[in-house]
Design a protein around this motif. Structure first.
Motif, PDB file in Angstrom:
ATOM      1  N   ALA A 137       0.813  -1.218   0.000  1.00  0.00           N
ATOM      2  CA  ALA A 137       0.000   0.000   0.000  1.00  0.00           C
ATOM      3  C   ALA A 137       0.845   1.266   0.000  1.00  0.00           C
ATOM      4  CB  ALA A 137      -0.937   0.002   1.205  1.00  0.00           C
ATOM      5  N   GLN A 138       2.155   1.115   0.015  1.00  0.00           N
ATOM      6  CA  GLN A 138       3.022   2.290   0.021  1.00  0.00           C
ATOM      7  C   GLN A 138       2.967   2.985  -1.340  1.00  0.00           C
ATOM      8  OE1 GLN A 138       6.899   0.997   1.363  1.00  0.00           O
ATOM      9  NE2 GLN A 138       6.117   0.321   3.344  1.00  0.00           N
ATOM     10  N   GLY A 139       3.063   4.312  -1.321  1.00  0.00           N
ATOM     11  CA  GLY A 139       2.966   5.085  -2.551  1.00  0.00           C
ATOM     12  C   GLY A 139       1.544   5.357  -2.979  1.00  0.00           C
ATOM     13  N   LYS A 140       0.565   4.996  -2.146  1.00  0.00           N
ATOM     14  CA  LYS A 140      -0.846   5.193  -2.477  1.00  0.00           C
ATOM     15  C   LYS A 140      -1.514   6.189  -1.533  1.00  0.00           C
ATOM     16  CE  LYS A 140      -1.182   0.508  -4.360  1.00  0.00           C
ATOM     17  NZ  LYS A 140      -1.879  -0.799  -4.316  1.00  0.00           N
ATOM     18  N   GLU A 141      -0.696   7.011  -0.868  1.00  0.00           N
ATOM     19  CA  GLU A 141      -1.153   8.076   0.024  1.00  0.00           C
ATOM     20  C   GLU A 141      -1.857   7.555   1.277  1.00  0.00           C
ATOM     21  OE1 GLU A 141      -3.188  11.224  -1.987  1.00  0.00           O
ATOM     22  OE2 GLU A 141      -1.337  11.840  -2.987  1.00  0.00           O
ATOM     23  N   VAL A 142      -1.626   6.278   1.619  1.00  0.00           N
ATOM     24  CA  VAL A 142      -2.170   5.746   2.867  1.00  0.00           C
ATOM     25  C   VAL A 142      -1.498   6.418   4.053  1.00  0.00           C
ATOM     26  CG1 VAL A 142      -2.375   3.682   4.311  1.00  0.00           C
ATOM     27  CG2 VAL A 142      -2.830   3.534   1.860  1.00  0.00           C
ATOM     28  N   GLY A 143      -0.163   6.474   4.018  1.00  0.00           N
ATOM     29  CA  GLY A 143       0.569   7.123   5.098  1.00  0.00           C
ATOM     30  C   GLY A 143       0.201   8.587   5.236  1.00  0.00           C
ATOM     31  N   PRO A 194      14.088   7.298   3.678  1.00  0.00           N
ATOM     32  CA  PRO A 194      13.828   8.541   2.929  1.00  0.00           C
ATOM     33  C   PRO A 194      12.352   8.867   2.791  1.00  0.00           C
ATOM     34  CG  PRO A 194      14.648   6.798   1.465  1.00  0.00           C
ATOM     35  CD  PRO A 194      14.832   6.320   2.865  1.00  0.00           C
ATOM     36  N   VAL A 195      11.489   7.848   2.661  1.00  0.00           N
ATOM     37  CA  VAL A 195      10.056   8.109   2.537  1.00  0.00           C
ATOM     38  C   VAL A 195       9.511   8.706   3.831  1.00  0.00           C
ATOM     39  CG1 VAL A 195       7.788   7.078   2.163  1.00  0.00           C
ATOM     40  CG2 VAL A 195       9.759   6.288   0.824  1.00  0.00           C
ATOM     41  N   ALA A 196       9.902   8.113   4.976  1.00  0.00           N
ATOM     42  CA  ALA A 196       9.459   8.633   6.265  1.00  0.00           C
ATOM     43  C   ALA A 196       9.957  10.053   6.469  1.00  0.00           C
ATOM     44  CB  ALA A 196       9.950   7.728   7.386  1.00  0.00           C
ATOM     45  N   ALA A 197      11.206  10.300   6.094  1.00  0.00           N
ATOM     46  CA  ALA A 197      11.769  11.641   6.262  1.00  0.00           C
ATOM     47  C   ALA A 197      11.005  12.665   5.427  1.00  0.00           C
ATOM     48  CB  ALA A 197      13.248  11.625   5.877  1.00  0.00           C
ATOM     49  N   ARG A 198      10.721  12.333   4.186  1.00  0.00           N
ATOM     50  CA  ARG A 198       9.976  13.262   3.333  1.00  0.00           C
ATOM     51  C   ARG A 198       8.566  13.502   3.869  1.00  0.00           C
ATOM     52  NH1 ARG A 198      12.394  10.255  -0.967  1.00  0.00           N
ATOM     53  NH2 ARG A 198      10.454   9.093  -1.252  1.00  0.00           N
ATOM     54  N   THR A 199       7.924  12.430   4.325  1.00  0.00           N
ATOM     55  CA  THR A 199       6.554  12.544   4.827  1.00  0.00           C
ATOM     56  C   THR A 199       6.486  13.478   6.027  1.00  0.00           C
ATOM     57  OG1 THR A 199       6.009  10.307   4.058  1.00  0.00           O
ATOM     58  CG2 THR A 199       4.607  11.250   5.762  1.00  0.00           C
ATOM     59  N   LEU A 200       7.401  13.311   6.968  1.00  0.00           N
ATOM     60  CA  LEU A 200       7.366  14.131   8.176  1.00  0.00           C
ATOM     61  C   LEU A 200       7.805  15.568   7.898  1.00  0.00           C
ATOM     62  CD1 LEU A 200       8.672  11.432  10.646  1.00  0.00           C
ATOM     63  CD2 LEU A 200       6.386  12.451  10.624  1.00  0.00           C
ATOM     64  N   ARG A 201       8.714  15.742   6.951  1.00  0.00           N
ATOM     65  CA  ARG A 201       9.126  17.103   6.602  1.00  0.00           C
ATOM     66  C   ARG A 201       7.984  17.840   5.912  1.00  0.00           C
ATOM     67  NH1 ARG A 201      10.762  21.544   8.157  1.00  0.00           N
ATOM     68  NH2 ARG A 201      11.447  22.951   6.531  1.00  0.00           N
ATOM     69  N   ARG A 202       7.266  17.149   5.029  1.00  0.00           N
ATOM     70  CA  ARG A 202       6.109  17.773   4.379  1.00  0.00           C
ATOM     71  C   ARG A 202       5.045  18.164   5.398  1.00  0.00           C
ATOM     72  NH1 ARG A 202       6.384  13.363   0.308  1.00  0.00           N
ATOM     73  NH2 ARG A 202       7.504  14.181  -1.508  1.00  0.00           N
ATOM     74  N   ILE A 244      29.573   4.421  17.727  1.00  0.00           N
ATOM     75  CA  ILE A 244      28.727   5.582  17.463  1.00  0.00           C
ATOM     76  C   ILE A 244      28.395   5.601  15.984  1.00  0.00           C
ATOM     77  CG2 ILE A 244      28.557   8.096  17.567  1.00  0.00           C
ATOM     78  CD1 ILE A 244      30.672   8.042  19.794  1.00  0.00           C
ATOM     79  N   ALA A 245      27.088   5.617  15.660  1.00  0.00           N
ATOM     80  CA  ALA A 245      26.665   5.566  14.269  1.00  0.00           C
ATOM     81  C   ALA A 245      25.436   6.438  14.056  1.00  0.00           C
ATOM     82  CB  ALA A 245      26.355   4.120  13.865  1.00  0.00           C
ATOM     83  N   ASN A 246      25.155   6.759  12.787  1.00  0.00           N
ATOM     84  CA  ASN A 246      23.947   7.511  12.467  1.00  0.00           C
ATOM     85  C   ASN A 246      22.714   6.665  12.774  1.00  0.00           C
ATOM     86  OD1 ASN A 246      25.472   9.677  11.514  1.00  0.00           O
ATOM     87  ND2 ASN A 246      25.556   8.844   9.441  1.00  0.00           N
ATOM     88  N   ASP A 247      21.598   7.364  13.145  1.00  0.00           N
ATOM     89  CA  ASP A 247      20.418   6.615  13.585  1.00  0.00           C
ATOM     90  C   ASP A 247      19.134   7.393  13.324  1.00  0.00           C
ATOM     91  OD1 ASP A 247      19.106   4.390  14.925  1.00  0.00           O
ATOM     92  OD2 ASP A 247      18.800   5.733  16.612  1.00  0.00           O
ATOM     93  N   GLY A 248      18.811   7.641  12.072  1.00  0.00           N
ATOM     94  CA  GLY A 248      17.540   8.250  11.745  1.00  0.00           C
ATOM     95  C   GLY A 248      17.446   9.713  12.134  1.00  0.00           C
ATOM     96  N   PHE A 249      16.207  10.128  12.465  1.00  0.00           N
ATOM     97  CA  PHE A 249      15.944  11.540  12.711  1.00  0.00           C
ATOM     98  C   PHE A 249      15.078  11.731  13.953  1.00  0.00           C
ATOM     99  CE2 PHE A 249      16.339  10.878   8.149  1.00  0.00           C
ATOM    100  CZ  PHE A 249      17.292  11.823   7.802  1.00  0.00           C
ATOM    101  N   LEU A 250      15.313  12.842  14.619  1.00  0.00           N
ATOM    102  CA  LEU A 250      14.395  13.332  15.631  1.00  0.00           C
ATOM    103  C   LEU A 250      13.637  14.478  14.974  1.00  0.00           C
ATOM    104  CD1 LEU A 250      13.381  13.224  18.539  1.00  0.00           C
ATOM    105  CD2 LEU A 250      15.190  14.832  19.163  1.00  0.00           C
ATOM    106  N   CYS A 251      12.319  14.338  14.880  1.00  0.00           N
ATOM    107  CA  CYS A 251      11.490  15.296  14.156  1.00  0.00           C
ATOM    108  C   CYS A 251      10.750  16.165  15.165  1.00  0.00           C
ATOM    109  CB  CYS A 251      10.507  14.553  13.257  1.00  0.00           C
ATOM    110  SG  CYS A 251      11.297  13.311  12.209  1.00  0.00           S
ATOM    111  N   LEU A 252      10.909  17.486  15.054  1.00  0.00           N
ATOM    112  CA  LEU A 252      10.405  18.392  16.084  1.00  0.00           C
ATOM    113  C   LEU A 252       9.592  19.531  15.483  1.00  0.00           C
ATOM    114  CD1 LEU A 252      13.700  18.737  18.172  1.00  0.00           C
ATOM    115  CD2 LEU A 252      11.767  17.223  18.652  1.00  0.00           C
ATOM    116  N   ARG A 253       8.653  20.017  16.276  1.00  0.00           N
ATOM    117  CA  ARG A 253       7.897  21.225  15.949  1.00  0.00           C
ATOM    118  C   ARG A 253       7.765  22.038  17.215  1.00  0.00           C
ATOM    119  NH1 ARG A 253       2.197  19.805  14.258  1.00  0.00           N
ATOM    120  NH2 ARG A 253       1.779  19.881  16.493  1.00  0.00           N
TER     121      ARG A 253
END
Length: 290
Positions: free
Chosen positions: A94-100, A125-133, A266-275
């Motif tokens: 269902a990804q790419g069908k605007e469900v998220g 990258p999909v999660a990052a774009r979705t939350l940034r939008r 120590i390694a990269n680990d995604g994003f902390l998304c804030l508002r």
């Protein structure tokens, strides 16, 4: 597509877990059955889902396709003006069908009156774009992991106590200083699955949830106390287990100092998304109940 609330029952908790497993992948035991780790993970996932379905029914939703069945889920909460996103998952078909997008829109609507927002996102990258939008600011985070070299850690510079439900007021007070709003009832759920370390002295206060070397959440009123709590949690890692601390912001250099002393990677680990919030220096958010 049908959008419906998540019910506070084992059936819907299982549905949400299966959606998340399909979206992200969940380790299975080698024999194909459910081992001890799988059972404990399932209990935590079901507990988190049912807890949020009870406390925040308006922020928890399942998307169902008339033929394919459940295809997506979102879990979110409101706590004293802080909106948090605990889960956003869509099955691959269902990804790419605007469900998220539809699920996130419903969760954002639930938190529309909140001035602050927080979510822990994977390095997808999909999660990052979705939350940034959605208007959240993305801050790259770090993961600290590996076997703990306790000989490299400095001795604790003060007392660390075993915490319990009676420390909830203390923890809520620390939350208000570090994330803008108390976790409130979330502490009851976190206590069900984690050991609680607490500090409270003239220098300030703080707390840390951890289990078997995994630090679930940490918050304190000073770098000194945050360092003490993380050190205590790492020292308590069971022999043979690897420690794991996720979504550490770059501002938390004290945590990196502890990791270096303990010999952790120590390694990269995604994003902390804030508002409406700055990247935290004195807290490490819970990935499941941020």
């Amino acid at each position: 597509m049908i959008l419906r609330p998540v019910r506070d029952d084992e059936q819907d908790a299982g549905v949400v877990r299966e959606i998340a497993a399909a979206a992200f992948g969940v380790p299975r035991s080698l024999d194909g059955g459910q081992g001890t780790d799988d059972a404990e993970r399932t209990a935590r996932q079901h507990g988190r889902t049912r807890h949020l379905a009870r406390s925040d029914p308006g922020g928890c939703w399942i998307m169902e396709d008339e033929t394919a069945g459940p295809v997506g889920a979102v879990l979110s909460a409101r706590r004293e003006g802080t909106w948090s996103l605990s889960l956003l998952a869509v099955v691959p078909g269902a990804q790419g069908k605007e469900v998220g997008k539809a699920l996130l829109a419903r969760a954002l609507h639930y938190g529309r009156a909140c001035l602050r927002g927080i979510a822990c996102a994977p390095g997808d990258p999909v999660a990052a774009r979705t939350l940034r939008r959605a208007g959240l600011t993305l801050h790259p985070t770090l993961r600290l992991s590996g076997r703990v070299d306790t000989g490299g850690l400095d001795p604790l510079d003060g007392a660390v106590h075993q915490g319990n439900a009676r420390h909830r007021d203390l923890m809520d007070s620390v939350d208000r200083r570090t994330r803008g709003g108390a976790h409130g009832p979330d502490h009851d759920e976190l206590l069900c699955h984690n050991a609680l370390f607490v500090v409270d002295d003239l220098a300030g206060s703080g707390y840390c949830y951890a289990r078997a070397g995994h630090v679930e959440a940490l918050a304190a009123t000073s770098r000194r106390l945050a360092t003490r709590l993380l050190t205590a949690a790492l020292v308590a890692t069971p022999p043979g287990e690897a420690a794991r601390v996720t979504h550490v912001s770059a501002e938390s250099q004290w945590a990196l100092d502890v990791a270096v002393a303990a010999g952790l990677d120590i390694a990269n680990d995604g994003f902390l998304c804030l508002r409406g919030l700055r990247p935290p220096e004195l807290s490490i958010p819970s990935r499941t109940l941020p």
